[in-house]
Write a protein that holds these residues in place. Structure first.
Motif: not given
Length: 406
Positions: A211, A238, A253
């Motif tokens: 992230h 993801q 991702f």
């Protein structure tokens, strides 16, 4: 002439509905290819191919190789998605549908070929009408067609795309970048074994690293590239653990990167790789960034766009010309041809009410079929006038390999 026009319009509607009922995805368009061949052959055209698996082409006009040649491209593949509209010609194949208008593009291409066949003896040069597989997929069909020699001897190339945002009878034009490049990327953040959510400090929190990297990527456009040049990075996929208390061994991702300028395409990809290396060093994770090259931007030739505008105006009046104010951020593999020869990519209005205003790829997408014959007429006029004016004189194309035909 009116009877001929009405007959051709009816023929083209029938062709489009047959194709719409029987869609095939990229590189598997075998029945579609046979149908195109049979239709063109029935009207006296000599069909060449296959090239690129299911691709075909016809040459119309004098066989003198010293005469100029211009080309028209139609794509033939469908999308792997479900048709949900209520129409008698809806797709008969589960999970496959022409929801991007390639059935109309193919139909228009057939119409162009048939119109040119009527006046073949009077053509000032040759026209190549070709039918390309797999515009939607990667690797796409355009490079395969080029490798097969479809551009050999061609001085310029034209194509169209249906546009449900434009009303029937209008044609959208833009010089320069008409679309963006479109590259797919995937990122994999790995550690040696999984971890416990209560003790992330004992290993690598692969989800957190993924992230952080994702957020860093989102900030690149307009920071390392000129803000006046459109570019967009979008994450659409993801992956990780399915457990609430397990830090996965691998978090991933992926998405797309789109730019309108080749330099920005390279710059953003370089920075994405640099950030992956940086986070790999800082976190101790193993990070893999993979790109799957898509199409470059469609770069419309300004002179050919003005030639198209003049022809539209002459045939249908100035109100039929719509000057597109901004390029699309969608991808289109017609761009590959424009790396070799100049060309123009036109938008065709196909909307006439709620049922024909659904956006491209929508499961209820449809179009007003009254656009088919006029667009075929327009494109054959653009091609013939191009030859009459010898618009690509002294603009020799990059030599492509000789066509391998069967």
């Amino acid at each position: 002439m009116l009877e001929e026009d009405a007959s051709l319009a009816s023929l083209l509607i029938g062709i489009r509905r047959h194709l719409h009922r029987n869609p095939e995805v990229g590189m598997k368009e075998h029945a579609t290819s046979r149908f195109i061949r049979q239709t063109l052959t029935a009207y006296g055209l000599n069909v060449r191919g296959p090239i690129a698996g299911t691709g075909l082409f016809v040459d119309i006009g004098p066989k003198d190789p010293t005469r100029p040649m211009v080309a028209y491209r139609a794509d033939i593949d469908a999308l792997p998605t479900q048709d949900q509209k209520d129409a008698p010609y809806r797709s008969q194949r589960q999970g496959v549908a022409h929801l991007c208008g390639h059935d109309a593009h193919t139909t228009m291409g057939i119409g162009v070929a048939l119109m040119l066949r009527r006046r073949e003896d009077d053509l000032p040069g040759r026209v190549r009408v070709f039918f390309q597989p797999n515009e939607e997929g990667l690797p796409s069909g355009a490079p395969l067609m080029i490798d097969g020699g479809v551009l050999d001897g061609v001085g310029a190339v034209y194509a169209v795309h249906v546009d449900p945002h434009l009303s029937v009878g209008r044609y959208g034009l833009i010089a320069g970048a008409a679309t963006s490049s479109s590259d797919r990327f995937d990122v994999y953040v790995r550690q040696d074994g999984s971890g416990h959510s209560a003790r992330p400090h004992e290993g690598v929190d692969t989800v957190w690293v993924a992230h952080q990297l994702m957020n860093a990527y989102y900030q690149l456009a307009g920071r390392v590239t000129d803000t006046r040049n459109p570019s967009v990075l979008t994450v659409c996929r993801q992956g990780g653990s399915e457990a609430h208390n397990v830090i996965p061994e691998c978090a991933s991702f992926g998405g797309t990167l789109r730019t309108t300028q080749p330099d920005d395409r390279a710059t953003l990809r370089d920075h994405m790789h640099s950030l992956a290396t940086l986070w790999e060093t800082q976190s101790g994770a193993e990070i893999e960034l993979d790109f799957e090259d898509g199409s470059p931007p469609v770069m419309n030739d300004a002179m050919l766009i003005e030639h198209a505008a003049d022809t539209i105006t002459d045939l249908f009046g100035p109100q039929a010309v719509y000057r597109i104010p901004q390029n699309s951020m969608g991808g289109e593999d017609f761009a590959h041809y424009l790396k070799h020869v100049p060309g123009a990519f036109l938008r065709v209005g196909t909307a006439s009410g709620p049922q024909t205003e659904y956006p491209l790829h929508h499961q209820r997408f449809d179009l007003d079929e009254s656009a088919l014959r006029p667009t075929a007429e327009l494109m054959q006029s653009i091609l013939v006038r191009h030859l009459e004016r010898d618009l690509t004189k002294n603009r020799a194309p990059t030599q492509a390999p000789q066509a391998r035909t069967a």
